[in-house]
Design a protein around this motif. Structure first.
Motif, short mmCIF file in Angstrom:
data_model
loop_
_atom_site.label_atom_id
_atom_site.label_comp_id
_atom_site.label_asym_id
_atom_site.label_seq_id
_atom_site.Cartn_x
_atom_site.Cartn_y
_atom_site.Cartn_z
N LYS A 25 4.12 7.06 2.95
CA LYS A 25 5.72 5.98 2.99
C LYS A 25 4.97 4.50 3.44
O LYS A 25 4.73 4.78 4.94
N LEU A 26 5.32 3.76 3.58
CA LEU A 26 5.87 2.33 4.48
C LEU A 26 6.16 2.42 5.42
O LEU A 26 5.82 1.95 6.50
N SER A 27 7.32 3.10 5.33
CA SER A 27 7.96 3.46 6.65
C SER A 27 7.40 4.40 8.08
O SER A 27 6.54 3.86 9.38
N THR A 28 5.93 5.26 7.34
CA THR A 28 5.74 5.95 7.99
C THR A 28 4.47 4.93 8.78
O THR A 28 3.39 4.90 9.64
N GLU A 65 -5.38 -8.69 11.86
CA GLU A 65 -5.60 -8.64 10.57
C GLU A 65 -5.57 -7.16 10.92
O GLU A 65 -6.82 -6.77 11.84
N LEU A 66 -4.86 -5.48 10.23
CA LEU A 66 -5.22 -4.84 9.92
C LEU A 66 -6.05 -4.06 8.86
O LEU A 66 -5.49 -4.52 7.89
N ARG A 67 -6.93 -3.40 8.95
CA ARG A 67 -7.03 -2.88 7.19
C ARG A 67 -6.68 -1.34 8.03
O ARG A 67 -7.17 -0.77 9.59
N VAL A 68 -5.94 0.00 7.41
CA VAL A 68 -5.11 0.88 7.59
C VAL A 68 -6.17 1.94 6.19
O VAL A 68 -5.71 0.88 5.23
N ASP A 69 -6.16 3.04 6.57
CA ASP A 69 -6.39 4.07 5.74
C ASP A 69 -5.07 4.25 4.67
O ASP A 69 -4.10 4.85 5.49
N PRO A 70 -5.10 5.26 3.92
CA PRO A 70 -3.93 5.70 3.11
C PRO A 70 -3.45 6.83 4.44
O PRO A 70 -2.26 7.15 4.44
N ALA A 71 -4.03 7.32 5.38
CA ALA A 71 -3.87 8.57 6.01
C ALA A 71 -2.86 7.55 7.53
O ALA A 71 -2.29 8.66 7.97
N GLY A 72 -3.21 5.88 7.45
CA GLY A 72 -2.64 5.60 7.95
C GLY A 72 -2.99 5.52 9.49
O GLY A 72 -2.88 5.42 10.85
N THR A 73 -3.89 5.60 9.75
CA THR A 73 -5.30 5.41 10.64
C THR A 73 -5.66 3.96 10.77
O THR A 73 -6.00 4.05 9.89
N ILE A 74 -6.01 3.71 11.47
CA ILE A 74 -6.76 2.06 11.42
C ILE A 74 -7.91 2.01 11.60
O ILE A 74 -8.11 2.68 12.66
N ILE A 75 -8.62 1.91 10.62
CA ILE A 75 -9.93 1.41 10.51
C ILE A 75 -10.67 -0.27 10.66
O ILE A 75 -11.88 0.10 11.03
N ASN A 76 -9.68 -1.07 10.50
CA ASN A 76 -10.53 -2.11 10.98
C ASN A 76 -9.52 -3.46 11.73
O ASN A 76 -8.01 -3.16 11.17
N ARG A 77 -10.06 -4.57 13.05
CA ARG A 77 -8.83 -5.00 13.47
C ARG A 77 -9.49 -6.16 13.34
O ARG A 77 -10.93 -7.15 13.99
N ARG A 78 -9.34 -8.09 12.68
CA ARG A 78 -9.62 -8.31 12.84
C ARG A 78 -8.95 -9.57 14.07
O ARG A 78 -7.74 -9.10 13.55
#
Length: 78
Positions: A25-28, A65-78
């Motif tokens: 869910k995008l809201s999550t 800018e953030l990269r977020v995996d499908p589970a919602g965990t932030i995996i990278n921040r730029r």
């Protein structure tokens, strides 16, 4: 022969592009990003064909800018 080439191209294109995971869910996702970065103003969220969400926004006027995996965990921040 053209038909065979069209099938190969179509199959390759569908494998190359990853779809957003079912049930996410995008809201999550937004709630998790806001929890990790209080005060963030989210400007854009896109699904990358490389298998993660790309979130763009601002925190205290600075672009983030953030990269977020499908589970919602932030995996990278730029």
């Amino acid at each position: 022969m053209r038909f065979l080439i069209a099938i190969i191209i179509a199959a390759t294109a569908s494998v190359a592009l990853a779809a957003p995971p079912a049930g996410t869910k995008l809201s999550t996702l937004i709630a998790k990003v806001e929890e990790a970065h209080p005060g963030i103003v989210i400007d854009d969220i896109d699904w990358s064909d490389r298998g993660f969400w790309e979130v763009e926004g601002y925190v205290n006027g600075a672009e983030i800018e953030l990269r977020v995996d499908p589970a919602g965990t932030i995996i990278n921040r730029r």
